[in-house]
Design a protein around this motif. Structure first.
Motif, short mmCIF file in Angstrom:
data_model
loop_
_atom_site.label_atom_id
_atom_site.label_comp_id
_atom_site.label_asym_id
_atom_site.label_seq_id
_atom_site.Cartn_x
_atom_site.Cartn_y
_atom_site.Cartn_z
N LEU A 146 0.59 6.08 4.61
CA LEU A 146 0.71 5.59 5.98
C LEU A 146 1.47 4.27 6.05
O LEU A 146 1.84 3.83 7.14
N ALA A 147 1.73 3.65 4.87
CA ALA A 147 2.55 2.45 4.83
C ALA A 147 4.01 2.77 4.52
O ALA A 147 4.88 1.89 4.59
N VAL A 148 4.28 4.03 4.20
CA VAL A 148 5.65 4.46 3.91
C VAL A 148 6.42 4.56 5.23
O VAL A 148 5.94 5.19 6.18
N PRO A 149 7.59 3.93 5.34
CA PRO A 149 8.35 3.97 6.60
C PRO A 149 8.56 5.40 7.10
O PRO A 149 8.97 6.27 6.35
N GLY A 150 8.27 5.60 8.37
CA GLY A 150 8.52 6.88 9.02
C GLY A 150 7.34 7.83 9.06
O GLY A 150 7.32 8.74 9.90
N VAL A 151 6.34 7.64 8.19
CA VAL A 151 5.25 8.60 8.13
C VAL A 151 4.40 8.57 9.40
O VAL A 151 4.13 9.61 10.01
N ARG A 152 3.99 7.37 9.80
CA ARG A 152 3.16 7.29 11.01
C ARG A 152 3.95 7.75 12.24
O ARG A 152 3.41 8.44 13.12
N THR A 202 -3.74 -3.81 6.70
CA THR A 202 -3.02 -4.75 5.82
C THR A 202 -3.17 -4.38 4.34
O THR A 202 -2.41 -4.88 3.51
N ASN A 203 -4.12 -3.51 4.04
CA ASN A 203 -4.33 -3.10 2.65
C ASN A 203 -3.85 -1.68 2.36
O ASN A 203 -4.01 -1.19 1.23
N TRP A 204 -3.28 -1.02 3.34
CA TRP A 204 -2.84 0.36 3.13
C TRP A 204 -1.83 0.46 1.99
O TRP A 204 -1.90 1.37 1.17
N ALA A 205 -0.89 -0.45 1.95
CA ALA A 205 0.19 -0.35 0.98
C ALA A 205 -0.30 -0.46 -0.46
O ALA A 205 0.36 0.02 -1.39
N SER A 206 -1.46 -1.07 -0.68
CA SER A 206 -1.98 -1.26 -2.04
C SER A 206 -3.09 -0.27 -2.39
O SER A 206 -3.68 -0.36 -3.47
N ASN A 207 -3.37 0.67 -1.50
CA ASN A 207 -4.41 1.67 -1.73
C ASN A 207 -3.73 3.03 -1.95
O ASN A 207 -2.97 3.49 -1.11
N THR A 208 -4.04 3.66 -3.09
CA THR A 208 -3.34 4.91 -3.46
C THR A 208 -3.36 5.94 -2.34
O THR A 208 -2.34 6.57 -2.04
N TYR A 209 -4.50 6.13 -1.70
CA TYR A 209 -4.64 7.24 -0.75
C TYR A 209 -4.24 6.88 0.67
O TYR A 209 -3.91 7.76 1.47
#
Length: 343
Positions: free
Chosen positions: A200-206, A189-196
């Motif tokens: 993994l929160a960007v659509p399609g990456v996972r 739930t915190n991936w999108a707000s963590n630089t590194y």
């Protein structure tokens, strides 16, 4: 993209008058792919010298001996302009005349590479995993202008001024980090707000990583750049505290994929990729031109430079291994955003 420090014994390729006709005490020397402004009569074409590039940190005893302490920033060599002409680093006569051309003498002089402080929050660092490897040390083409042969097909991508990230699946476990550190998982739930962990929160990456992994034991690492406000000095036109992301390489089970496969995967899963400026027969003059200008993503600032690699992956160079180089533009190196001195 990191690179190693090279303080090399070289021969000066040529020495020319300073372009400013009113500047009578300076000349311009060409050393490999670099330009250095020198005192008139100090050096001549063919002289054997030690070349000290920008971002070298000089021990005080040597800077005092060479008489350039006052031109350094806490010992750090920066790009300068001398009477309007860019100058990158400096050169001195070798301490030992028997040193062969090509010898790296950084250790002899105790010269180290400047590295900005690593930003680590409390509890952020995670124990390294041997399979979660760091990205290639990408050397500067100005040091190695002969790695690519004129006419061979190369991919030229824009170098993004952001922070290097790596994310991936290692033995079924999600991992993320900067180039130097693996970073602790803050929770999905915190991936999108963590630089590194943001990639993994960007659509399609996972989805792209899962599809590329052949089995649960596969290791897939995606290398990319997070950029925008608050990351570095360039915002690329991004507003409202948002950031952007772009992939520049993919590694599967310890091997980098050829560029056409990286590009194909990213397009298939809708994942952002670094701008491809051209696929072109190599020419140093062409690369220099592509390193200048405005960034493709937008923003009221200069382009940082370009990254060049062959169409097919190649690890054959005896000096650097993997054939991939960066060329940082003159506009970036001597711009107002950069650490440079006007004299």
């Amino acid at each position: 993209m990191a690179s190693n420090l090279i303080v090399e014994v070289v021969e000066i390729e040529n020495v020319q008058p300073h372009p400013d006709p009113e500047t009578t005490r300076l000349e311009v020397a060409t050393i490999k792919g670099w330009q250095v402004v020198v005192g008139k009569g100090s050096f001549k074409t063919g002289d054997k010298v030690v070349y000290v590039p920008p971002d070298s940190v000089i021990p005080f005893e040597w800077s005092e001996r060479w008489g350039n302490t006052r031109y350094l920033s806490n010992g750090r060599v920066k790009a300068t302009r001398l009477r309007g002409e860019p100058s990158y680093g400096f050169c001195v006569l070798p301490e030992d005349e028997t040193w062969a051309v090509g010898t790296n003498v950084a250790d002899f002089y105790g010269i180290t590479k400047y590295n900005p402080p690593v930003r680590v929050t409390a509890g952020d660092a995670e124990k390294d995993h041997p399979a979660f490897v760091r990205y290639t040390d990408v050397q500067n083409m100005r040091h190695f202008p002969d790695v690519f042969v004129n006419g061979e097909v190369v991919v030229v991508t824009e170098k993004i001024h952001g922070t290097n990230t790596r994310v991936g699946l290692v033995d079924g476990v999600w991992m993320a980090g900067s180039n130097n550190l693996r970073r602790r998982d803050p929770g999905e739930t915190n991936w999108a707000s963590n630089t590194y962990w943001y990639p993994l929160a960007v659509p399609g990456v996972r989805e792209m990583i899962r599809a590329t992994a052949s089995d649960d034991r596969a290791v897939v690492i995606v290398f990319g750049e997070v950029y925008g406000p608050g990351i570095q000095s360039f915002n690329y036109g991004i507003k409202n505290s948002k950031v952007g992301y772009a992939v520049f390489d993919v590694m599967v089970n310890g091997k980098y994929l050829p560029w056409n496969q990286v590009e194909g995967l990213c397009k298939l899963f809708g994942v952002p990729i670094v701008p491809v400026l051209d696929v072109v027969p190599f020419s140093l003059d062409v690369i220099r031109r592509y390193a200048e200008g405005a960034p493709t993503f937008g923003g009221n600032h200069v382009r940082e430079g370009v990254v060049v690699k062959p169409w097919e992956e190649d690890n054959s160079d005896p000096r650097i291994g993997r054939r991939i180089l960066k060329y940082v533009g003159d506009g970036y190196l001597t711009g107002s955003h950069s650490d440079y001195t006007e004299v």
